[in-house]
Design an enzyme around this catalytic site. Structure first.
Site, PDB file in Angstrom:
ATOM      1  N   CYS A 176      -7.705   1.837 -11.171  1.00 36.23           N
ATOM      2  CA  CYS A 176      -7.620   0.853 -10.090  1.00 36.23           C
ATOM      3  C   CYS A 176      -7.064   1.499  -8.825  1.00 36.23           C
ATOM      4  O   CYS A 176      -5.860   1.724  -8.719  1.00 36.23           O
ATOM      5  CB  CYS A 176      -6.750  -0.333 -10.507  1.00 36.23           C
ATOM      6  SG  CYS A 176      -6.605  -1.599  -9.235  1.00 36.23           S
ATOM      7  N   CYS A 233      -4.655  -0.772  -6.891  1.00 40.08           N
ATOM      8  CA  CYS A 233      -3.337  -0.851  -7.530  1.00 40.08           C
ATOM      9  C   CYS A 233      -2.506   0.408  -7.274  1.00 40.08           C
ATOM     10  O   CYS A 233      -1.313   0.329  -6.977  1.00 40.08           O
ATOM     11  CB  CYS A 233      -3.472  -1.029  -9.037  1.00 40.08           C
ATOM     12  SG  CYS A 233      -4.631  -2.297  -9.555  1.00 40.08           S
ATOM     13  N   ASP A 234      -3.139   1.572  -7.406  1.00 41.32           N
ATOM     14  CA  ASP A 234      -2.375   2.819  -7.481  1.00 41.32           C
ATOM     15  C   ASP A 234      -2.618   3.801  -6.343  1.00 41.32           C
ATOM     16  O   ASP A 234      -1.928   4.818  -6.253  1.00 41.32           O
ATOM     17  CB  ASP A 234      -2.668   3.528  -8.810  1.00 41.32           C
ATOM     18  CG  ASP A 234      -2.271   2.678 -10.013  1.00 41.32           C
ATOM     19  OD1 ASP A 234      -1.283   1.942  -9.897  1.00 41.32           O
ATOM     20  OD2 ASP A 234      -2.958   2.761 -11.052  1.00 41.32           O
TER      21      ASP A 234
END
Length: 316
Positions: A136, A139-140
């Protein structure tokens, strides 16, 4: 086989399932939640969650799920560890079998089974999960600012992840198996016009390289010649798709071709009366903890209204 009857049954225990449980419990619906095979869902494989509102310092993914579970239980949700193995939505009330040993009769079912990212199947993927390997970018990606990263994939998701990361990272290596991408023309053009994205055509990941500090590089293999070469990266992002965990509902619930549950626009209602779908099981676009939690709230409110209408019908 034992039998239990409940008003609201929630299947799954990520942000969507627990949020549905919080709202359903506060509405006096006495929800029962079964965690599934991966209690807490995808976030339990994420070390740091920094984009969920309310956590200015970020929060550990597993801890966040523990907090959500405690909040749901505080209002009366019964959380059980168990896997739903089959369902029968042909009659009402709805029937669900847990661990092939218990039948739950439910007057409303909220499906929150989520989706799982697809992986290449390399041992090094597992070894470096949360230490450079991610599924992701949204997300990261922030953790890889001003670093070099690799993205594997050739569809719209890969193109989107690569262009997203290009805004944060020094360089993005896009690894494509063939000599062309599957992504839409507009997404391909966006990738080709981004100067710090380098496409590695006819390439597949042979191995993810790293040490105690995490990922340090990727060894690629040319799909035509077999020649191997290495590139130095600090992050490796998978963008080869997700698989919704919805197989057990296929006989009854309308889905798209990849298995995402189709809901009525603006709601969480499915084609089956009393069955609602929330979170990543019904979302192939956003797939974020915050959007999953939002639909969890919607699912509980939809279930509450549905049950209220059934009580009115029963009175008449």
């Amino acid at each position: 086989m034992t039998t239990e009857e409940v008003k609201v049954l929630i299947i799954g225990s990520g942000p969507a399932g627990y949020t549905a449980a919080i709202y359903a419990a506060r509405a006096g619906l006495n929800p029962v939640l079964y965690t599934g095979g991966q209690p807490g869902g995808q976030l339990t494989t994420t070390n740091d969650v920094e984009n969920f509102p309310g956590y200015p310092e970020g929060i550990n993914g597993p801890q966040m799920m523990i907090d959500l579970q405690k909040q749901a239980e505080r209002f009366g949700t019964k959380v059980h560890y168990g896997l739903v193995t089959s369902v029968d939505f042909s009659t009402y009330p709805l029937k669900v079998v847990v661990d092939e040993s218990k039948t739950v009769i439910a007057h409303a079912v909220i499906i929150a089974t989520g989706a799982s990212a697809k992986y290449l199947g390399l041992p090094s993927e597992e070894k470096f999960t949360n230490r450079g390997v991610s599924a992701c970018a949204v997300c990261d990606g922030y953790f890889y600012r001003q670093k070099d990263v690799a993205v594997v994939g050739a569809g719209d998701s890969a193109a989107e992840e690569a262009t997203y990361l290009a805004n944060l990272c020094t360089k993005v290596h896009l690894i494509v198996r063939r000599d062309e991408m599957r992504a839409s023309k507009i997404m391909q053009n966006r990738v080709l016009k981004t100067p710090n994205i380098q496409i590695h055509w006819n390439s597949e990941t042979d191995e993810i390289l790293g040490d105690d500090s995490g990922v340090t590089g990727v060894r690629l293999r040319d799909t035509q010649t077999g020649e191997k070469r290495e590139i130095a990266v600090q992050g490796f992002f998978l963008a080869i798709g997700h698989k919704p965990n919805t197989d057990i509902f296929k006989e009854y619930i309308d889905m798209d071709e990849t298995g995402y549950i189709q809901v009525l626009p603006g709601s969480t209602r499915t084609n089956v009366e009393g069955v609602f779908a929330v979170g990543d099981a019904a979302d192939n676009v956003y797939r974020q903890a915050i959007t999953a939690a939002g639909t969890g709230c919607m699912g509980a409110l939809d279930a509450e209204r549905f049950l209220a209408s059934k009580e009115v019908e029963a009175v008449h």
